[in-house]
Design an enzyme around this catalytic site. Structure first.
Site, mmCIF file in Angstrom:
data_model
loop_
_atom_site.group_PDB
_atom_site.id
_atom_site.type_symbol
_atom_site.label_atom_id
_atom_site.label_comp_id
_atom_site.label_asym_id
_atom_site.label_seq_id
_atom_site.Cartn_x
_atom_site.Cartn_y
_atom_site.Cartn_z
ATOM 1 N N ASP A 78 0.852 -1.172 0.000
ATOM 2 C CA ASP A 78 0.000 0.000 0.000
ATOM 3 C C ASP A 78 0.895 1.231 0.000
ATOM 4 O O ASP A 78 1.614 1.441 0.964
ATOM 5 C CB ASP A 78 -0.977 0.018 1.175
ATOM 6 C CG ASP A 78 -0.378 -0.521 2.493
ATOM 7 O OD1 ASP A 78 0.601 -1.280 2.469
ATOM 8 O OD2 ASP A 78 -0.895 -0.154 3.558
ATOM 9 N N GLU A 110 12.945 0.879 6.904
ATOM 10 C CA GLU A 110 11.967 -0.105 6.391
ATOM 11 C C GLU A 110 12.095 -0.299 4.887
ATOM 12 O O GLU A 110 11.702 -1.311 4.354
ATOM 13 C CB GLU A 110 10.539 0.337 6.731
ATOM 14 C CG GLU A 110 10.141 1.626 6.057
ATOM 15 C CD GLU A 110 8.636 1.886 6.066
ATOM 16 O OE1 GLU A 110 8.242 3.015 5.768
ATOM 17 O OE2 GLU A 110 7.852 0.973 6.367
#
Ligand SMILES: *[C@@H]1O[C@H](CO)[C@@H](O)[C@H](O)[C@H]1NC(C)=O
Ligand SMILES: *[C@@H]1O[C@H](CO)[C@@H](O)[C@H](O)[C@H]1NC(C)=O
Ligand SMILES: *[C@@H]1O[C@H](CO)[C@@H](O)[C@H](O)[C@H]1NC(C)=O
Length: 535
Positions: free
Chosen positions: A279, A470
């Site tokens: 997403d 990340e």
């Protein structure tokens, strides 16, 4: 479309929690008033005694998992700088460990946190609860750090969630209950068993692995006709037409000029895309090529039958078949054979020489490059051995290997985080591990080069920022990732897990590539050259 049909609460909890976290007016008022810069802040706050009185009260305790100070993986790493770094990463698990307070179990109505019994390793940054697919790379990393008990506890938590809810929520919050994430539970069990040979644990829990698998088959499957055959495959599909509670104001504004039906449909599509873990991305856009700058309004994730999801379920079927064989029961073979046929018929694209996502609305494959196109290599979801050779040519034929800081997520600069210029740890790992196990020597070479690039980028940025991110940005000399709905987060569970896996695979050959190493190599080469001249 009520937002809480899939929640398994008593009526009191149901009305209270759904009122606040999923559909409630209070949620809407607070989020639209923008009291907090990140909508996730508000939905993560616990209640004090009555809804309406808010207090910063953490549902989590820091948990200090016991570390092994010198796991065997360190001895496998020949470059000293990389070895010292691996030792730092090993120690980092400590800062990411959390235990959920018992108060969350006894008074769940006061928290948005979902109770799980064992300690967890969280991703880090704004992500202070467990996430489903992240946990796979975390668990692989923990096993390499010789923290098998912590890894087992995380699997036990997920099994506990399957037992309660029939599926694994996207993350450890009630507002994630109605959507899942890429299914890795059975792969986690396999990773743990390879390490611990804990057949008893498998025997006690195999029925729950099957319950989770059945959720995907029952709630997330679609039939596709190719020629005169019907094939059943899986897709991400969350039919709940409400804004995501943790990004409420963004979803609300995005849909502000749509009519009621259109905005409910858009919100359901945003949730479906969130369930994919990607997403957001051009992968889920309906327009082709993706409009630039992109708009999330174009997201139509439930129209896409994704290669990687089906590759993961193919692996799940394969593993369930072999687990049942270990336990001396009926194998799971027929489902695997049907999957292999369907993947070949629907996804394999002879002209491209790779597997491609299939769009149900356009009744066509999506021709774009995504690392997920190669997922079947990693999960052994093909029967024609020539596929690996073809996939190598596919990679070489695209421009993706020219990026030296990691394999980009796509070749579209949409501004979304699962597109160019970002590169994500799990995707690097899947592609590298898939190529590495192929019998083609060229595939193995590419796998090593990709691993070398990735490890150097991660290492260089670790030196610069003392942090693991990340995601990374492949532009220039490499940077922390960018774009999407929130700032890049530091920690970071899956990043650390992937680096440890690559060091485990290639520790004898990988080099940190820092200037001093290169300089030393240059001095040595120059000396050898001079010696050669002299003699
Ligand atoms: C799965 O499907 C069942 C039955 O159709 C439904 O009750 C349940 O809410 C669904 N669960 C999720 C998470 O979508
Ligand atoms: C794993 O455990 C089973 C019994 O629980 C035993 O038969 C088998 O030999 C073990 N395998 C290894 C590799 O230790
Ligand atoms: C395939 O599915 C379609 C629509 O669901 C159905 O009409 C058709 O009979 C099916 N074909 C076969 C061979 O099962």
């Amino acid at each position: 479309m009520p937002g809480y049909v899939c929640m398994n609460f008593t009526p009191f909890f149901l009305s209270l929690l759904s009122h606040i976290y999923c559909t409630g007016d209070l949620l809407k008022q607070v989020q639209l008033a923008k009291l907090f810069s990140d909508d996730k802040h508000f939905v993560d706050m616990p209640l004090q005694e009555s809804p309406g009185a808010w207090l910063w009260l953490s549902p989590l305790l820091s948990m200090f998992p016991s570390l092994s100070s010198s796991p065997q993986i360190l001895a496998k790493i020949s470059d000293q700088k990389l070895q010292a770094w691996a030792s730092d990463l090993n120690a980092k698990w400590k800062s990411l460990g959390r235990k959920i307070k018992d108060d969350v179990r006894t008074r769940p109505m006061f928290y948005s946190q979902i109770y799980v019994p064992h300690p967890v390793i969280v991703p880090g940054g704004r992500f202070i609860e467990y996430y489903y697919w992240d946990s796979y790379w975390v668990i692989e990393g923990l096993l390499l750090s010789e923290m098998a008990a912590t890894a087992k506890g995380m699997i036990q938590n997920l099994l506990y969630l399957v037992e309660r809810y029939g599926h694994i929520p996207n993350g450890g919050r009630v507002y994630y209950l109605c959507r899942s994430q890429p299914p890795f539970l059975t792969l986690m069990m396999d990773a743990y068993l390879a390490h611990a040979n804990d057949t008893e644990f498998l025997r006690e829990n195999i029925h729950l692995l099957e319950v989770e698998y059945e959720f995907w088959q029952r709630n997330r499957s679609v039939s596709i006709t190719v020629g005169d055959r019907n094939h059943t495959l899986n897709y991400y599909n969350v039919q709940i037409g409400e804004p995501r509670p943790e990004s409420y104001s963004k979803d609300w504004e995005l849909a502000s000029d749509l009519n009621e039906d259109a905005r409910q449909e858009l919100w359901a599509e945003l949730k479906s895309a969130a369930e994919s873990g990607w997403d957001f991305s051009s992968r889920w856009f309906l327009s082709w090529p993706p409009p630039l700058p992109a708009t999330l309004k174009d997201t139509k994730a439930s129209a896409v039958v994704p290669v990687d999801l089906n590759a993961f379920l193919c692996k799940t079927e394969h593993l369930l078949a072999s687990f049942y064989r270990i336990l001396g029961k009926e194998p799971f073979q027929a489902a695997l054979e049907r999957r292999l046929e369907a993947v070949q018929a629907v996804f394999w694209n002879e002209a491209a020489g790779v597997w491609l996502d299939f769009n149900l609305l356009k009744k066509q494959p999506n021709p774009a490059f995504y690392p997920s196109n190669l997922a079947p290599l990693w999960t052994d979801c093909f029967s024609d051995q020539a596929a690996a050779e073809r996939a190598v040519r596919y990679l070489e034929g695209s421009t993706v290997l020219s990026y030296k800081n990691g394999l980009p997520t796509s070749l579209f600069r949409t501004g979304e985080q699962w597109d160019l210029p970002n590169a994500w740890p799990p995707l690097q790992h899947m592609v590298i591990a898939g190529l590495a196990k192929s019998s083609s020597s060229r595939a193995k070479e590419i796998a090593f080069d990709l691993a070398q690039n990735w490890v150097r980028t991660n290492f260089a940025l670790y030196k610069k920022y003392q942090a693991m991110f990340e995601k990374y940005n492949v532009d220039g000399d490499g940077k922390p990732g960018t774009g999407g709905e929130y700032q890049v987060q530091e920690g970071f569970g899956w990043t650390n897990g992937v680096v440890l896996q690559l060091l485990d695979l290639y520790g004898d050959r990988l080099t940190s590539g820092s200037p001093s190493t290169l300089f030393r190599a240059w001095i040595v080469a120059a000396c050898l050259f001079l010696l050669d001249l002299k003699w």
